[in-house]
Design an enzyme around this catalytic site. Structure first.
Site, PDB file in Angstrom:
ATOM      1  N   GLY A  49       0.842  -1.186   0.000  1.00  0.00           N
ATOM      2  CA  GLY A  49       0.000   0.000   0.000  1.00  0.00           C
ATOM      3  C   GLY A  49       0.874   1.232   0.000  1.00  0.00           C
ATOM      4  N   GLN A  54       3.121   9.913   1.486  1.00  0.00           N
ATOM      5  CA  GLN A  54       4.394   9.189   1.454  1.00  0.00           C
ATOM      6  C   GLN A  54       5.235   9.535   0.233  1.00  0.00           C
ATOM      7  OE1 GLN A  54       2.492   5.112   2.212  1.00  0.00           O
ATOM      8  NE2 GLN A  54       4.492   4.955   3.189  1.00  0.00           N
ATOM      9  N   CYS A 100       6.249  -0.395   6.989  1.00  0.00           N
ATOM     10  CA  CYS A 100       5.825   0.758   6.202  1.00  0.00           C
ATOM     11  C   CYS A 100       7.005   1.241   5.370  1.00  0.00           C
ATOM     12  CB  CYS A 100       5.369   1.867   7.162  1.00  0.00           C
ATOM     13  SG  CYS A 100       4.853   3.374   6.336  1.00  0.00           S
ATOM     14  N   LEU A 101       6.761   1.565   4.125  1.00  0.00           N
ATOM     15  CA  LEU A 101       7.847   2.030   3.255  1.00  0.00           C
ATOM     16  C   LEU A 101       8.461   3.334   3.764  1.00  0.00           C
ATOM     17  CD1 LEU A 101       6.441   1.248  -0.324  1.00  0.00           C
ATOM     18  CD2 LEU A 101       8.032  -0.105   1.063  1.00  0.00           C
ATOM     19  N   HIS A 142      -4.178   1.059   7.793  1.00  0.00           N
ATOM     20  CA  HIS A 142      -2.808   1.599   7.775  1.00  0.00           C
ATOM     21  C   HIS A 142      -2.704   2.770   6.790  1.00  0.00           C
ATOM     22  CE1 HIS A 142       1.763   0.905   7.685  1.00  0.00           C
ATOM     23  NE2 HIS A 142       1.556   1.763   6.702  1.00  0.00           N
ATOM     24  N   GLU A 143      -3.245   2.575   5.584  1.00  0.00           N
ATOM     25  CA  GLU A 143      -3.118   3.615   4.548  1.00  0.00           C
ATOM     26  C   GLU A 143      -3.985   4.832   4.866  1.00  0.00           C
ATOM     27  OE1 GLU A 143      -0.667   3.369   2.656  1.00  0.00           O
ATOM     28  OE2 GLU A 143      -0.338   1.250   3.078  1.00  0.00           O
ATOM     29  N   HIS A 146      -2.368   7.116   7.227  1.00  0.00           N
ATOM     30  CA  HIS A 146      -1.368   8.012   6.634  1.00  0.00           C
ATOM     31  C   HIS A 146      -1.988   9.362   6.267  1.00  0.00           C
ATOM     32  CE1 HIS A 146       2.446   5.934   6.235  1.00  0.00           C
ATOM     33  NE2 HIS A 146       1.879   4.858   5.722  1.00  0.00           N
TER      34      HIS A 146
END
Ligand code: NI
Length: 184
Positions: A49, A54, A100-101, A142-143, A146
């Site tokens: 995701g 991000q 997470c990236l 999670h997304e 963000h």
């Protein structure tokens, strides 16, 4: 194809509340391009995701996709959501690992609602309602977090499980029962 730079923990863009995508941008070529670039970026870095902030675009846009062979937690179809909102979240919670990236290769145990109902717009501006459970529900939460400037580490009950990738694989990752335990 463009691989975008992914903001890392400490960058203020990750902590801002993202702006809703305005109606005039739906179907816009620049938005389509951003969506394509986000998908390319997510796949390049093997994420499941990615959210606008991000990649330094603080707008309410998320992309999600999990190919079966990349995770042991099931497949998630390609999902692109604009201005997503969690309508309902189950009281039942499940705790599982997340990374997470934007948080290097750290992993941690995060409690999430097992099921969610999400309302959003598709890239053409059409409203949709999505029901998801388990892994898909986790990635959605999670997304969408963000977009509020919230990271998975903020959702951890405590930081005891926080692990680098190498240590996660060695000490924490679920392993098949016939695999020798190297823990001690
Ligand atoms: Ni993330």
């Amino acid at each position: 194809m463009a691989i975008l730079k992914v903001a890392q923990l400490g960058h203020p863009v990750l902590r801002h509340v993202a702006k809703p995508v305005p109606a005039e941008l739906f179907g816009d070529a620049a938005l389509e391009r951003l969506i394509t670039d986000m998908l390319d970026t997510m796949r390049e870095y093997e994420g499941v995701g990615l959210a606008g902030p991000q990649v330094h675009h603080p707008i309410q846009l998320i992309v999600i996709e999990a190919a079966d062979e990349r995770t042991d937690r099931g497949e998630i179809p390609l999902t692109v959501l604009l201005n997503p909102r969690i309508l309902e979240a189950s009281e039942e919670m499940v705790t599982d690992w997340e990374g997470c990236l934007s948080v290097g290769d750290l992993r941690g145990l995060v409690p999430r609602a097992r099921r969610v109902v999400v309302e959003a717009l598709d890239p053409g501006g059409q409203p949709l309602t999505l029901k998801a459970e388990d892994f898909f529900a986790r990635v959605l939460q999670h997304e969408i977090d963000h977009l509020q400037g919230t990271l998975f580490i903020d959702r951890m009950d405590d930081l005891q499980s926080l692990s680098f990738g190498r240590e996660y694989l060695r000490y924490r990752a679920p392993r098949p029962p016939d695999e020798p335990d190297e823990r001690d």
